[in-house]
Design a protein around this motif. Structure first.
Motif, short mmCIF file in Angstrom:
data_model
loop_
_atom_site.label_atom_id
_atom_site.label_comp_id
_atom_site.label_asym_id
_atom_site.label_seq_id
_atom_site.Cartn_x
_atom_site.Cartn_y
_atom_site.Cartn_z
N PHE A 39 0.85 -1.18 0.00
CA PHE A 39 0.00 0.00 0.00
C PHE A 39 0.89 1.24 0.00
O PHE A 39 1.94 1.27 0.64
CB PHE A 39 -0.91 0.03 1.23
N LYS A 40 0.44 2.27 -0.67
CA LYS A 40 1.27 3.47 -0.83
C LYS A 40 1.66 4.09 0.51
O LYS A 40 2.75 4.63 0.67
CB LYS A 40 0.53 4.50 -1.69
N THR A 41 0.78 4.00 1.49
CA THR A 41 1.05 4.62 2.80
C THR A 41 2.24 3.99 3.50
O THR A 41 2.86 4.62 4.35
CB THR A 41 -0.19 4.49 3.71
N ASN A 42 2.59 2.76 3.12
CA ASN A 42 3.71 2.07 3.78
C ASN A 42 5.05 2.32 3.08
O ASN A 42 6.10 2.22 3.71
CB ASN A 42 3.44 0.56 3.84
N ASN A 43 5.01 2.60 1.76
CA ASN A 43 6.23 2.93 1.01
C ASN A 43 7.36 1.95 1.32
O ASN A 43 8.47 2.32 1.69
CB ASN A 43 6.67 4.36 1.34
N ASN A 44 7.07 0.67 1.17
CA ASN A 44 7.98 -0.38 1.60
C ASN A 44 9.28 -0.40 0.81
O ASN A 44 9.28 -0.52 -0.41
CB ASN A 44 7.29 -1.75 1.46
N THR A 45 10.40 -0.28 1.51
CA THR A 45 11.70 -0.22 0.83
C THR A 45 12.14 -1.57 0.29
O THR A 45 12.94 -1.63 -0.63
CB THR A 45 12.78 0.32 1.78
N GLN A 46 11.62 -2.66 0.87
CA GLN A 46 12.00 -3.98 0.36
C GLN A 46 11.47 -4.18 -1.05
O GLN A 46 12.09 -4.84 -1.87
CB GLN A 46 11.49 -5.09 1.29
N ILE A 47 10.30 -3.61 -1.33
CA ILE A 47 9.75 -3.70 -2.67
C ILE A 47 10.50 -2.79 -3.63
O ILE A 47 10.78 -3.15 -4.77
CB ILE A 47 8.25 -3.33 -2.67
N ILE A 48 10.86 -1.60 -3.17
CA ILE A 48 11.35 -0.56 -4.06
C ILE A 48 12.87 -0.48 -4.11
O ILE A 48 13.48 -0.56 -5.19
CB ILE A 48 10.76 0.80 -3.65
#
Length: 429
Positions: free
Chosen positions: A356-365
């Motif tokens: 979800f955008k609110t989490n801005n997960n660094t593992q994904i990005i």
């Protein structure tokens, strides 16, 4: 969800969809039937005992409102329950009945698949009804099915028979059909490698509540030849993914970097089977093409491109064997054969909600791997050329399938660390 199929004649719509169902292995030569009721109250339906693999528009039968039959064949033997559904539910304009293997598996053990297994499936399928067994083609079967539709269901498991689904049009019914069979396959395959986990209704509502797009519109959009070429590439890969069973009409996002951090991406609420170059959305300088809504996952794609300059294409989808690992939180060990590990290396997973955008997960990005699994949601595949990325998706799905099927033979014996190191030295350095 927008679809161009409604602009076609009912006989053409039915022929197109029954062909998709047959080619995807979700019905047999003699099995399954589809109907559409038109604005005049006439019902267009597949014929009885005619090869579903070579059905032509001229084979479709029209049963007029007064009962007159027009066509060169008899209407499907299951026509009585189609008519019973239309009589009971005026909002239903199309019906699909088929015997897809996974849903038949549920029907013969007399269970209903839990659509909370995949985040958006419950929204697409709605609640699932259950019709007791009655003789195929009988009025009694029509009555028990119609009673389930009377309760408000649009998807019904038929005891020891298969499934029947209705929709506001044929496209709507087919999306429900695809999503329900994907759920059933995901649960079946997941049960072979672990125990499927299910989302709560609150988690699903959180997914549905995500904003569609907060990108401002461009005032002017240019379409140079290299941009148009990428649009065509995206459309071809999306359609190929659908044909290969790696994507369904209601879910799947594909994007390509265009220039710098500008990119092209598939839209939201457009049927993936029918996608065209006009549907693709250009994202430039953080703005979207006028009048179009990009995928809800656009922000993930945008951030991946910004922070990973070597990545030029992304596929985000739900393929059944990969989803088995997604819903069981089982590690997908691709050290099965050399090609799998060379292409994919180790595949990490992240918890549901981290996308979800609110989490801005660094593992994904930030730590974006070639393949990454989001629990109970999807798989993200990245690469350079789009065809290469699609190949990675196929390799990942084939690897997952081999592991799932291999569980009946014994425990998987992966390539060991020394063998992996040899592969690393030869192919990755």
């Amino acid at each position: 969800m927008a679809s161009k199929i409604n602009l076609e004649h009912p006989r053409d719509q039915i022929t197109k969809i029954i062909s998709r169902i047959y080619k995807r292995g979700m019905t047999t030569t003699s099995g399954g039937n589809i109907s559409i009721i038109d604005s005049q109250g006439d019902i267009w339906v597949t014929p009885s005992a005619i090869d579903k693999g070579s059905l032509m528009p001229s084979d479709i039968v029209c049963v007029k409102k007064d009962g007159t039959i027009i066509g060169k064949h008899k209407p499907s033997s299951e026509f009585p329950f189609h008519k019973a559904i239309y009589d009971m539910r005026p909002d239903i304009k199309s019906v699909i009945h088929a015997h897809p293997p996974a849903l038949v598996s549920f029907s013969i053990v007399r269970k209903i698949p839990n659509t909370n297994v995949i985040s958006q499936a419950k929204h697409v399928c709605g609640p699932i009804g259950y019709a007791k067994y009655e003789l195929p083609g009988s009025n009694a079967l029509g009555e028990v099915i119609a009673e389930e539709f009377k309760k408000g269901f649009k998807a019904v498991i038929m005891e020891n028979h298969g499934t029947v689904l209705g929709g506001s049009d044929l496209d709507d019914a087919f999306q429900r059909f695809e999503a329900l069979e994907l759920c059933a396959r995901t649960i079946l395959y997941g049960s072979q490698i672990g125990k499927p986990n299910y989302l709560t209704d609150a988690q699903i509502e959180q997914f549905e509540a995500q904003t569609q797009s907060d990108y401002p519109e461009m005032k002017q959009t240019d379409f140079p030849s290299d941009e148009v070429e990428k649009r065509l590439e995206i459309c071809n890969i999306v359609k190929r993914s659908c044909q290969q069973g790696l994507m369904i009409s209601s879910y799947g996002t594909v994007s390509m970097r265009w220039k710098d951090n500008d990119f092209l991406i598939t839209p939201t609420h457009v049927n993936r089977w029918d996608i065209s170059i006009e549907d693709i959305v250009q994202i430039k300088n953080g703005k979207r093409e006028e009048g179009k809504n990009p995928s809800r996952a656009t922000w993930i794609h945008q951030e991946i491109y910004k922070r990973n300059p070597h990545i030029n294409s992304i596929i985000m989808t739900q393929s059944p064997y990969l989803m088995a690992f997604s819903v069981t939180n089982t590690f997908l060990n691709v050290r099965t054969i050399p090609e799998s590990w060379i292409f994919l290396q180790d595949i990490p997973s992240v918890a549901y909600g981290t996308h979800f955008k609110t989490n801005n997960n660094t593992q994904i990005i930030d730590n974006c791997s070639t393949a990454l699994i989001i629990e109970n949601d999807s798989v993200i595949i990245t690469g350079d050329k789009l065809l290469q990325t699609f190949d990675y998706l196929e390799v990942a799905e084939f690897s997952a399938k081999s592991i799932v099927l291999g569980t009946s033979l014994g425990s998987m014996v992966p390539i060991d660390d020394n063998q992996v190191e040899d592969l690393r030295k030869k192919f990755l350095t």
